[in-house]
Design a protein around this motif. Structure first.
Motif, PDB file in Angstrom:
ATOM      1  N   HIS A  84      -4.501   4.305 -12.053  1.00 21.22           N
ATOM      2  CA  HIS A  84      -5.196   5.133 -11.825  1.00 21.22           C
ATOM      3  C   HIS A  84      -5.278   6.125 -10.888  1.00 21.22           C
ATOM      4  O   HIS A  84      -5.369   5.210  -9.647  1.00 21.22           O
ATOM      5  N   GLY A  85      -5.558   7.684 -10.633  1.00 23.01           N
ATOM      6  CA  GLY A  85      -5.868   8.410  -9.468  1.00 23.01           C
ATOM      7  C   GLY A  85      -4.280   8.409  -8.820  1.00 23.01           C
ATOM      8  O   GLY A  85      -3.063   7.938  -8.563  1.00 23.01           O
ATOM      9  N   GLU A  87      -2.819   9.784  -6.018  1.00 20.87           N
ATOM     10  CA  GLU A  87      -2.333   8.981  -5.393  1.00 20.87           C
ATOM     11  C   GLU A  87      -1.696   7.986  -4.727  1.00 20.87           C
ATOM     12  O   GLU A  87      -0.851   7.406  -5.152  1.00 20.87           O
ATOM     13  N   LEU A  88      -2.438   6.875  -5.805  1.00 21.18           N
ATOM     14  CA  LEU A  88      -2.065   5.153  -6.159  1.00 21.18           C
ATOM     15  C   LEU A  88      -0.388   5.625  -7.660  1.00 21.18           C
ATOM     16  O   LEU A  88       0.083   5.235  -7.303  1.00 21.18           O
ATOM     17  N   ARG A  91       1.967   6.987  -5.989  1.00 19.48           N
ATOM     18  CA  ARG A  91       2.627   5.561  -4.196  1.00 19.48           C
ATOM     19  C   ARG A  91       3.451   5.076  -5.386  1.00 19.48           C
ATOM     20  O   ARG A  91       3.810   4.902  -4.765  1.00 19.48           O
ATOM     21  N   ALA A 147      -9.197   9.119 -15.563  1.00 18.60           N
ATOM     22  CA  ALA A 147     -10.370   8.522 -14.062  1.00 18.60           C
ATOM     23  C   ALA A 147     -10.360  10.037 -13.271  1.00 18.60           C
ATOM     24  O   ALA A 147     -10.613   9.133 -12.580  1.00 18.60           O
ATOM     25  N   GLU A 157       2.057  25.485  -8.784  1.00 17.54           N
ATOM     26  CA  GLU A 157       1.822  24.746  -7.794  1.00 17.54           C
ATOM     27  C   GLU A 157       1.825  23.589  -7.307  1.00 17.54           C
ATOM     28  O   GLU A 157       3.467  23.361  -6.387  1.00 17.54           O
ATOM     29  N   MET A 192       4.841   8.771   1.415  1.00 12.04           N
ATOM     30  CA  MET A 192       3.550   8.967   1.267  1.00 12.04           C
ATOM     31  C   MET A 192       2.481   9.533   2.328  1.00 12.04           C
ATOM     32  O   MET A 192       1.702  10.677   2.669  1.00 12.04           O
ATOM     33  N   VAL A 197      -1.415  14.301   2.516  1.00 16.10           N
ATOM     34  CA  VAL A 197      -2.113  14.868   2.487  1.00 16.10           C
ATOM     35  C   VAL A 197      -2.317  16.603   2.584  1.00 16.10           C
ATOM     36  O   VAL A 197      -3.010  17.593   1.575  1.00 16.10           O
ATOM     37  N   MET A 199      -0.207  17.737   0.485  1.00 15.75           N
ATOM     38  CA  MET A 199      -0.013  17.780  -1.180  1.00 15.75           C
ATOM     39  C   MET A 199      -0.895  18.442  -1.557  1.00 15.75           C
ATOM     40  O   MET A 199      -1.549  19.160  -2.408  1.00 15.75           O
ATOM     41  N   ASN A 201      -3.490  19.538  -0.546  1.00 14.07           N
ATOM     42  CA  ASN A 201      -4.232  20.365   0.389  1.00 14.07           C
ATOM     43  C   ASN A 201      -3.289  21.723  -0.557  1.00 14.07           C
ATOM     44  O   ASN A 201      -3.992  22.349  -1.247  1.00 14.07           O
ATOM     45  N   VAL A 202      -2.498  21.631  -0.801  1.00 20.26           N
ATOM     46  CA  VAL A 202      -1.521  22.931  -1.455  1.00 20.26           C
ATOM     47  C   VAL A 202      -1.993  22.825  -3.341  1.00 20.26           C
ATOM     48  O   VAL A 202      -2.706  24.039  -3.772  1.00 20.26           O
TER      49      VAL A 202
END
Lengths: 215, 215
Positions: A84-85, A87-88, A91, A147, A157, A192, A197, A199, A201-202
């Motif tokens: 979930h999420g 970012e993870l 990764r 989630a 984008e 990562m 960070v 990514m 932002n964009v």
């Protein structure tokens, strides 16, 4: 059951054995220098059987491409699916990719370091492969599951970020051949660090501006 | 001076005209389908003259690759050379790259979308091209001039960042073909947004850690 029948291998199994052998030979010799004879010998079958099952050298190559693309796409899905999420999930996807390339160096050579120009059918298949990978990575990049926090980002984008990521990861497979001791986990961590960070932002529409230091 | 002598074009000029024509034909038809006859016709010279000056179809292709690599490397140097500070230098280099690709779409196709497997000489030249570009970008990434703040970063971190950047920029040239209206300035801005902050972290040895949200 006679000895002969006991030794009969079902066609789908045989085909996978032939594809395994073909990947090794294509990776080692390149498409043009690879011979169906060597592939047949390595797979422990006759040359006519290779032609019967996979039609031609081009057919063999296409079968290799298709199977390895499916494996890579499955690896990306299996890794990122339960996470979930964004970012993870990113990764997990990157780790799956670098682990795949580390463990399937030959497949990677066959998949991506062979010429797209070999034949129109191979070029079309390579383009399809690229699109399949882009689609998977695009899914990792977009905020796709319930989630996830944050609004869904605009398509263009997300596409931009996807192309940049796919290219970075692809190019890093060259860096990996220069650093064979580097584990996939560390490569993932570094990438990562480099992109996460920015990514966000964009994708969130934030904009970097040129600092006022230009002469 | 006779009419004949007045119309004589010096060899270096003629060679450039032939290379210009060859890039167009190679980009349009691909290496195998390209004919020296069409290239000669487009350049306004005879076929034997093409062979006399550039030896063979392979020689023609190598000459195209060499000249376009020199142009790209020169563009990167000219853009980044007079700029102080790694951030502005990187921005200048990326802008020069995307401007080059926008303005020289045919060259780009010849440089990078042709098969490395065409011949050993072409493969070697493509590898040399890639190294030349990596070297230039590596120079942009490292804190190289006296005006830069911060310590020089370790070589392997800089190499990692360089490979990721080169791959991202390369892959974004595919994105550009899907978005022909996007100016190089905006592509540069987006990529800076995506990588600048993270790059500084990696080069400074800062490390992203997995957030404690993993199931």
């Amino acid at each position: 059951m006679t000895d002969t029948r006991r030794r009969r291998v079902p066609r789908p199994v045989r085909e996978q054995q032939i594809i395994d052998a073909a990947i090794g030979v294509f990776a080692k010799r390149g498409y043009h220098a690879a011979s169906v004879e060597e592939i047949a010998e390595l797979a422990g079958v006759s040359k006519p059987m290779v032609y019967l099952y996979l039609d031609s050298k081009e057919g063999l190559f296409l079968a290799c491409l298709r199977r390895e693309t499916e494996r890579l796409v499955s690896a990306l899905r299996a890794a990122a699916g339960p996470v979930h999420g964004p970012e993870l999930r990113l990764r997990a996807g990157l780790l799956a990719f670098f682990t795949f390339v580390t463990g399937h160096r030959d497949s990677w050579v066959v998949l991506h370091r062979q010429a797209a120009e070999l034949s129109p059918a191979i070029a079309a298949e390579l383009a399809r492969t690229r699109r399949a990978v882009v689609t998977e990575v695009s899914g990792l990049v977009r905020a796709g599951d319930a989630a996830d926090a944050g609004p869904a980002c605009p398509d263009d984008e997300a596409d931009f970020v996807t192309y940049a990521l796919v290219g970075a990861a692809d190019s890093l497979t060259d860096w990996m051949t220069l650093h064979p001791e580097e584990p996939p986990e560390r490569i993932t961590l570094r990438l990562m660090n480099m992109v996460w960070v920015g990514m966000r932002n964009v994708l969130d529409g934030e904009v970097w501006t040129t600092p006022g230091r230009e002469p």
